[in-house]
Write a protein that holds these residues in place. Structure first.
Motif, PDB file in Angstrom:
ATOM      1  N   PRO A  79       0.823  -1.211   0.000  1.00 39.77           N
ATOM      2  CA  PRO A  79       0.000   0.000   0.000  1.00 39.77           C
ATOM      3  C   PRO A  79       0.857   1.261   0.000  1.00 39.77           C
ATOM      4  N   THR A  80       0.369   2.331  -0.626  1.00 42.21           N
ATOM      5  CA  THR A  80       1.132   3.569  -0.694  1.00 42.21           C
ATOM      6  C   THR A  80       1.249   4.228   0.676  1.00 42.21           C
ATOM      7  N   GLU A  81       0.340   3.903   1.593  1.00 44.09           N
ATOM      8  CA  GLU A  81       0.421   4.317   2.986  1.00 44.09           C
ATOM      9  C   GLU A  81       0.220   3.082   3.856  1.00 44.09           C
ATOM     10  N   PRO A  82       0.866   3.031   5.044  1.00 44.83           N
ATOM     11  CA  PRO A  82       0.727   1.850   5.905  1.00 44.83           C
ATOM     12  C   PRO A  82      -0.741   1.482   6.126  1.00 44.83           C
ATOM     13  N   GLN A  83      -1.029   0.201   5.969  1.00 46.44           N
ATOM     14  CA  GLN A  83      -2.399  -0.301   6.095  1.00 46.44           C
ATOM     15  C   GLN A  83      -2.386  -1.478   7.058  1.00 46.44           C
ATOM     16  N   GLY A  84      -2.817  -1.242   8.293  1.00 45.40           N
ATOM     17  CA  GLY A  84      -2.775  -2.308   9.286  1.00 45.40           C
ATOM     18  C   GLY A  84      -1.336  -2.702   9.583  1.00 45.40           C
ATOM     19  N   ILE A  85      -1.027  -3.972   9.442  1.00 43.15           N
ATOM     20  CA  ILE A  85       0.328  -4.462   9.700  1.00 43.15           C
ATOM     21  C   ILE A  85       1.179  -4.467   8.438  1.00 43.15           C
ATOM     22  N   LYS A  87       2.977  -2.659   4.985  1.00 40.93           N
ATOM     23  CA  LYS A  87       3.527  -1.438   4.407  1.00 40.93           C
ATOM     24  C   LYS A  87       4.332  -1.812   3.157  1.00 40.93           C
ATOM     25  N   SER A  88       4.610  -0.826   2.324  1.00 38.84           N
ATOM     26  CA  SER A  88       5.354  -1.065   1.093  1.00 38.84           C
ATOM     27  C   SER A  88       6.850  -1.163   1.379  1.00 38.84           C
ATOM     28  N   LEU A  89       7.598  -1.648   0.397  1.00 36.14           N
ATOM     29  CA  LEU A  89       9.048  -1.726   0.544  1.00 36.14           C
ATOM     30  C   LEU A  89       9.639  -0.328   0.696  1.00 36.14           C
ATOM     31  N   GLY A  90       9.096   0.640  -0.052  1.00 40.01           N
ATOM     32  CA  GLY A  90       9.586   2.004   0.061  1.00 40.01           C
ATOM     33  C   GLY A  90       9.361   2.582   1.442  1.00 40.01           C
ATOM     34  N   GLN A  91       8.183   2.338   2.019  1.00 42.79           N
ATOM     35  CA  GLN A  91       7.884   2.840   3.358  1.00 42.79           C
ATOM     36  C   GLN A  91       8.776   2.155   4.393  1.00 42.79           C
ATOM     37  N   LEU A  92       9.042   0.886   4.184  1.00 42.00           N
ATOM     38  CA  LEU A  92       9.924   0.151   5.087  1.00 42.00           C
ATOM     39  C   LEU A  92      11.313   0.797   5.110  1.00 42.00           C
ATOM     40  N   ILE A  93      11.838   1.140   3.922  1.00 43.67           N
ATOM     41  CA  ILE A  93      13.158   1.758   3.833  1.00 43.67           C
ATOM     42  C   ILE A  93      13.147   3.149   4.459  1.00 43.67           C
ATOM     43  N   MET A  94      12.086   3.921   4.196  1.00 39.87           N
ATOM     44  CA  MET A  94      11.994   5.265   4.766  1.00 39.87           C
ATOM     45  C   MET A  94      11.941   5.199   6.294  1.00 39.87           C
ATOM     46  N   ASP A  95      11.193   4.235   6.824  1.00 40.77           N
ATOM     47  CA  ASP A  95      11.110   4.080   8.277  1.00 40.77           C
ATOM     48  C   ASP A  95      12.445   3.622   8.857  1.00 40.77           C
ATOM     49  N   PHE A 155       9.789  14.219  -0.494  1.00 41.19           N
ATOM     50  CA  PHE A 155       9.463  12.986  -1.186  1.00 41.19           C
ATOM     51  C   PHE A 155       8.780  12.011  -0.218  1.00 41.19           C
ATOM     52  N   THR A 156       7.906  11.210  -0.760  1.00 39.33           N
ATOM     53  CA  THR A 156       7.223  10.182   0.022  1.00 39.33           C
ATOM     54  C   THR A 156       7.578   8.806  -0.517  1.00 39.33           C
ATOM     55  N   ALA A 226      13.372  -8.569   7.429  1.00 35.61           N
ATOM     56  CA  ALA A 226      12.934  -9.767   8.157  1.00 35.61           C
ATOM     57  C   ALA A 226      11.918  -9.450   9.244  1.00 35.61           C
ATOM     58  N   GLN A 227      11.758  -8.165   9.604  1.00 30.94           N
ATOM     59  CA  GLN A 227      10.817  -7.781  10.649  1.00 30.94           C
ATOM     60  C   GLN A 227       9.490  -7.275  10.091  1.00 30.94           C
ATOM     61  N   GLN A 228       9.354  -7.264   8.768  1.00 30.52           N
ATOM     62  CA  GLN A 228       8.139  -6.735   8.164  1.00 30.52           C
ATOM     63  C   GLN A 228       7.406  -7.818   7.374  1.00 30.52           C
ATOM     64  N   ARG A 229       6.142  -8.032   7.730  1.00 29.43           N
ATOM     65  CA  ARG A 229       5.342  -9.034   7.041  1.00 29.43           C
ATOM     66  C   ARG A 229       4.972  -8.559   5.642  1.00 29.43           C
ATOM     67  N   PHE A 230       5.021  -9.479   4.695  1.00 35.24           N
ATOM     68  CA  PHE A 230       4.719  -9.183   3.291  1.00 35.24           C
ATOM     69  C   PHE A 230       3.321  -9.676   2.960  1.00 35.24           C
ATOM     70  N   TYR A 231       2.590  -8.861   2.190  1.00 35.21           N
ATOM     71  CA  TYR A 231       1.248  -9.260   1.778  1.00 35.21           C
ATOM     72  C   TYR A 231       1.357 -10.097   0.511  1.00 35.21           C
TER      73      TYR A 231
END
Length: 299
Positions: A79-85, A87-95, A155-156, A226-231
């Protein structure tokens, strides 16, 4: 006696306020009628099998690009914004970079060079995460231009549209198989650039360009993956992480843009101009790599 009563009332008030704070805590996202086990409780990234340099009898460096506009790569973009548990790969890197906390010693480092031995200062990363644009100001009464002003656009994660990977493919004679390791990853932002005054592009406003965020050591990114679940699109109940997807299953579509060479690792587009022929050259290089394993066992 009054002091004892005051003390008792104070303790009761504090207990009541604490209980109220506990009751008003934000509950976890409602995802299913059963308890969701967080992957953050997992031991981390699965280590690679040990490889000795003396066992590597052949290797080649490959640069490839992941275009998130391709359908197979949508699971990395949304998702382009975190949705529940999720998040996108880009958001993971930004975080993981965590620019909101400049003193975070555990933040993911960004490097300025491909060798990944010079860390980019946090101030430079902050500048790379924003674009300065000039906007013409107009007089509200006459409508005539009165000058220009600069605005800063941050940038987002949704603007990360490409990833460039550097890999090493090698044949391990001890295990008797062809293997691959991702060495580094580069996120690229795509954004609208200003038209150049006096050029053929003047007056055109939907001109997009790419900007590299920087070089990231893949081994330093893996703990975050490894700490982020993939949809998983076909089965959301599957407990799989971004590390499983990127490192082991390689569930993404990409194309080779360069093969290691002595001409400054020149890219395919430098000697082949036709986009269709570039893709054919990419497939040719990949087929040669895959065929090496089968050909080595021929007698």
């Amino acid at each position: 006696m009054k002091k004892e009563i005051f003390l008792i009332l104070s303790l009761v008030s504090i207990t009541f306020l604490y209980a109220q704070t506990e009751d008003t805590q934000i509950p976890p996202p409602l995802m299913a009628p059963w308890e969701i086990v967080e992957v953050s409780d997992s031991p981390g990234a699965v280590p690679y099998p040990a490889v000795k340099q003396s066992d590597v009898m052949w290797q080649v460096y490959i640069w490839r690009e992941i275009d998130l506009r391709e359908k197979r790569n949508h699971a990395l973009y949304f998702p382009t914004e975190p949705q529940g548990i999720y998040k996108s790969l880009g958001q993971l890197i930004m975080d993981a970079i965590d620019m909101d906390n400049p003193d975070n010693e555990n933040a993911l480092p960004i490097y300025t060079n491909e060798d990944c031995n010079v860390i980019t200062p946090r101030t430079d990363i902050k500048n790379a995460l924003a674009n300065t644009r000039k906007i013409t100001k107009f007089d509200p009464e006459t409508g005539e231009p009165t000058g220009e002003t600069e605005i800063v656009e941050k940038f987002t994660a949704a603007q990360i549209m490409y990833y460039r990977l550097k890999e090493v493919w090698f044949f391990d004679k001890n295990r008797g198989e062809l293997s691959v390791r991702i060495l580094e990853i580069e996120p690229f932002f795509e954004y609208e650039k200003d038209a150049i005054e006096g050029s053929d592009e003047e007056g055109v406003f939907d001109l997009n360009t790419k900007r590299r965020l920087g070089y990231i050591r893949y081994d330093e990114l893996r703990p975050f993956l490894a700490q982020q679940r993939f949809y998983w699109p076909k089965n959301s109940a599957l407990e799989i992480t971004f590390d499983d997807v990127m490192t082991w299953k390689r569930y993404f579509s990409s194309y080779i843009i360069a093969e290691g060479n002595l001409q400054n690792n020149r890219e395919i587009q430098e000697y082949i101009k036709n986009p269709r022929d570039q893709r054919l050259e990419s497939e040719k290089i990949m087929n040669e790599i895959r065929n090496f394993e089968s050909e080595i066992w021929e007698y």
